[in-house]
Write an enzyme that holds these catalytic residues in place. Structure first.
Site, PDB file in Angstrom:
ATOM      1  N   ASP A 101       0.869  -1.166   0.000  1.00  0.00           N
ATOM      2  CA  ASP A 101       0.000   0.000   0.000  1.00  0.00           C
ATOM      3  C   ASP A 101       0.903   1.212   0.000  1.00  0.00           C
ATOM      4  OD1 ASP A 101      -1.816   1.929   0.283  1.00  0.00           O
ATOM      5  OD2 ASP A 101      -2.366   1.455   2.335  1.00  0.00           O
ATOM      6  N   ALA A 137       7.143  26.347  -4.570  1.00  0.00           N
ATOM      7  CA  ALA A 137       6.607  25.943  -3.269  1.00  0.00           C
ATOM      8  C   ALA A 137       6.271  27.164  -2.416  1.00  0.00           C
ATOM      9  CB  ALA A 137       7.613  25.050  -2.559  1.00  0.00           C
ATOM     10  N   THR A 161       5.308  30.428  -3.545  1.00  0.00           N
ATOM     11  CA  THR A 161       4.139  31.188  -3.969  1.00  0.00           C
ATOM     12  C   THR A 161       2.898  30.314  -3.998  1.00  0.00           C
ATOM     13  OG1 THR A 161       4.582  30.682  -6.260  1.00  0.00           O
ATOM     14  CG2 THR A 161       5.567  32.680  -5.390  1.00  0.00           C
ATOM     15  N   SER A 204       0.688  29.432  -9.886  1.00  0.00           N
ATOM     16  CA  SER A 204       1.307  29.528 -11.187  1.00  0.00           C
ATOM     17  C   SER A 204       0.402  30.423 -12.013  1.00  0.00           C
ATOM     18  CB  SER A 204       1.466  28.143 -11.823  1.00  0.00           C
ATOM     19  OG  SER A 204       0.199  27.573 -12.023  1.00  0.00           O
TER      20      SER A 204
END
Lengths: 674, 56
Positions: A318, A387, A389, A392
């Protein structure tokens, strides 16, 4: 765990044999020998024959035994013991070599040790093994995290595949659940300030290595069973050989001829009979089993695990992220009020044109289904996701016929990130959008906001086939948004904060209570005046037992309108209270005086009154008060002055000149407390 | 005897994807039967050796 130890060692590698030879002698320690009873018998026999040899040398002719024969037997016995030890030492050596190869994973790197625990501080290079718990290091793009630690500043994507096997980089950021980083992993983008949380030798990897090394001797159930069988056989043969001597003496005496069998011969016979080979090699086999597991990239922590591994038919993993991959799909556009759906869809699409993630592609696809054609705009500049801000988007050139020459900034990303972005450039996020975003998030989908310029156009919901998110409104008032989600949800039953002053959020209520401890003026809360005006409520306890009536049972579950007679009343949690209802009935007062709200929001509003009250000039003791004793500290706090510089009830008062105004307490005839 | 069996003990037997019963039968045939026969042969060999070097 991906450990590549494919470099298999040849069986008798010189590097392994030499330490194993030493180990064979080191294992002659009786305590080590005792652990293997069969070999312990051989060991005792060897010592015995050695003594017999010495005896035969010192008293030749005494026993009728040639010393050479005794010596030969002795040497054979010692060889048996030593070879058994050698086999075990060799197997352990191989296992250790594998642990050492695991240790190669631990990269001894240079760390950037910061002088002060924040980004931008001076740093000096420091060898990773010299770092100590509590040191703060800077880790930048491409650097290896030297030791386990906690992120105290920054956001970065970290490649943890060496430890967790997770193939995709994971985001680690300060605060929250994702702030722990593991030594030996690599930062792929951005930077982190990490506080080292372990000393060298205690890290995750070290513990794993220790596990492999410590996994040596733990007898498996099968091994124990076999050992018992061997011990039983050994005991049988031991008795046989022990009884041989008296028989021999007896028969020699009876027959009057022949020689009594020598002790040396008996020991030799015993060692021949008992299962020395299996006994000697059993432990070596156990260790070898574990190192074979290691060759298959499996770390067996015990011999028992090796046996269990032999029974494994099917292995289920898993491991989300390694086998599956997160496939977030845009499912709906939820425009802000005053924004058409197609405008939102268009902005979202333009912001996502260069986004090659499944999510970005799905947005374009969803926009296409809305009837829009993805046409690249000339001069558009795409902004990649980072990471920090968490957004996009694209910068579109200004429309040719517009007066504005600034490019139009299209951004999509996490709702709070977009909101911050919009507020940073002078806009505000529509409350409705934020509300809808929360609603979407609560439904298990992921809301993403889209902003054009300084306007939030709306959001689109991305969910893995989740329910259809519905747009609803959410408050947008600065600091409240920053509060935890849970607080927002708790606040919801109180209605709108902005429109209605007396229905407050929980966070404010508690601050009211705090203030009201100090300045106990009738407040602007709903219970104002009422409780004080009423006589004290006698504390009546409902009879104990199971025969309570329904309305008397479980008083805590009910809120607001409560049964009488609870000395320490509880206003009830928000969830159990009806919207907008007062927290207490008119004949109730909170035992703690919590509803006697001294100051509403701002104590300065009535500050001269408050000051008097604090000094005990007015409203010192309410007749209707259910006065619960406060601790000395609590009392001091309650009676403390708002401004300790000016007045201190514990040490007497210093009044400000302004306090002696005509309508001051002096006019009411009360003396100032000394 | 231990000396000769050390390599076997460390290397182990090769993994074969067969059932437990078949594996047991096979291992018994090789190591069980072999274990019964080899000592007799070995002891006889040692005996010959000792006679050859005139120790006995």
């Amino acid at each position: 765990m991906t450990v590549h130890t494919k470099t298999s060692l040849s069986l008798f590698d010189a590097a392994l044999v030499k330490p194993a030879l030493w180990g064979a002698f080191a294992k002659l320690n009786p305590r080590t020998q005792w652990r293997n009873p069969v070999m312990f018998i051989v060991y005792i026999g060897s010592i015995l024959t050695s003594l017999l040899w010495v005896h035969a040398l010192s008293f030749p002719g005494d026993t009728g035994m040639k010393p050479a024969f005794v010596l030969a037997v002795t040497i054979w016995l010692w060889f048996t013991v030593l070879f058994a030890n050698f086999a075990e030492a060799l197997a352990e050596g191989r296992s250790k070599a594998q642990a050492a190869s695991l240790r190669g994973l631990r990269k001894d790197t240079w760390a950037k040790k910061l002088h002060e625990p924040h980004h931008g501080a001076q740093w000096l290079p420091e060898q990773a093994p010299n770092l100590r718990k509590g040191d703060v290091v800077l880790v930048e793009t491409g650097d290896v995290i030297p030791l386990d630690g906690e992120v105290i500043e920054g956001v970065a994507s970290v490649d943890e595949s060496a430890i967790t096997g997770e193939s995709a980089p994971v985001v680690r950021e300060s605060g929250g659940d994702f702030s722990a980083v593991t030594g030996g992993t690599r930062v792929l983008s951005d930077w982190l300030v990490v506080r080292i949380s372990v000393n060298p030798g205690e890290s995750f990897l070290d513990r794993m290595i220790g596990m492999v090394e410590a996994a040596k001797r733990q007898k498996t159930p099968n091994e124990i069973a076999l050992t018992i069988l061997l011990i039983a056989l050994t005991l049988v043969f031991l008795m046989v050989t022990v009884t041989l001597l008296p028989f021999s003496i007896f028969s020699v005496e009876a027959a009057g001829a022949g020689t009594v069998v020598s002790l040396t011969a008996l020991v030799a016979l015993l060692v021949c009979l008992i299962p020395t080979t299996i006994g000697g090699l059993l432990s070596a086999v156990g260790v070898a089993g574990m190192s074979r597991m290691m060759q298959a990239n499996v770390i067996a922590t015990s011999g028992r695990a090796v046996e269990a591994a032999g029974d494994v038919d099917v292995l289920l993993l898993d491991k989300t992220g390694t086998i599956t991959h997160g496939n977030r799909q845009a499912s709906a556009f939820l425009p802000a009020p005053g924004v058409t759906k197609s405008r939102l869809a268009r902005a979202a699409m333009m912001a996502s044109l260069a986004d090659e993630t499944p999510e970005g592609r799905s947005i374009v696809e969803l926009a296409r289904r809305e009837g829009l054609e993805p046409t690249p705009v000339e001069g558009a500049r795409f902004v990649a996701f980072t990471a920090q801000t968490r957004m996009s988007g694209a910068d579109l050139p200004a429309a040719p016929n517009s007066l504005d020459t600034d490019p139009v900034l299209l951004r999509k990303g996490a709702v709070d990130a977009v909101r911050r972005h919009v507020e940073a450039i002078g806009g505000t996020a529509a409350p409705e959008v934020l509300r809808a975003a929360e609603e979407t998030a609560r439904r298990g989908s992921t809301p993403l906001a889209v902003a054009e310029g300084n306007r939030v156009l709306g959001q689109h919901a991305a969910g893995g086939g989740g329910g259809q998110p519905r747009a609803r409104h959410r408050r947008a008032q600065g600091h409240r948004q920053d509060r935890h989600q849970g607080a927002l949800r708790r606040a919801a039953p109180h209605g709108h904060q902005d429109g209605d002053d007396h229905r407050r959020q929980q966070a404010h209520r508690s601050s009211h209570r705090r203030r009201s401890r100090r300045g106990r003026l009738p407040g602007r809360g709903h219970a104002r005046g009422q409780a004080r005006a009423d006589p004290p409520v006698p504390v009546r306890r409902p009879p104990r037992g199971h025969d309570r009536r329904r309305h008397q049972r479980r008083p805590r579950a009910r809120a607001g309108r409560r049964g009488r007679g609870h000395g320490q009343r509880h206003a009830g949690r928000e969830g159990g209270r009806q919207h907008g209802r007062p927290r207490f009935q008119p004949d109730q007062a909170a035992g703690s005086g919590g509803d006697r709200q001294g100051a509403a929001d701002d104590p300065r509003l009535a500050h001269h009154l408050l000051d008097r009250e604090r000094r005990g000039e007015v409203l010192r003791h309410h007749s209707g008060d259910l006065h619960l004793d406060l601790s000395a500290v609590g009392r001091a706090q309650r009676d403390a002055a708002g401004e300790p510089v000016v007045g201190d009830p514990e040490r007497g008062d210093l009044q400000r000149a302004g306090d002696r105004v005509p309508d001051s307490a002096g006019a009411q005839g009360r003396a100032l407390p000394g | 005897m231990i000396v000769f069996l050390i390599p076997l003990a460390l290397k182990g037997v090769r993994y074969r994807p067969v059932g437990a019963a078949a594996l047991l039968r096979r291992n018994l045939a090789i190591y069980g039967l072999g274990g019964l026969l080899v000592p007799f042969i070995g002891i006889k060999l040692i005996d010959w050796l000792l006679v050859a070097v005139h120790l006995v």
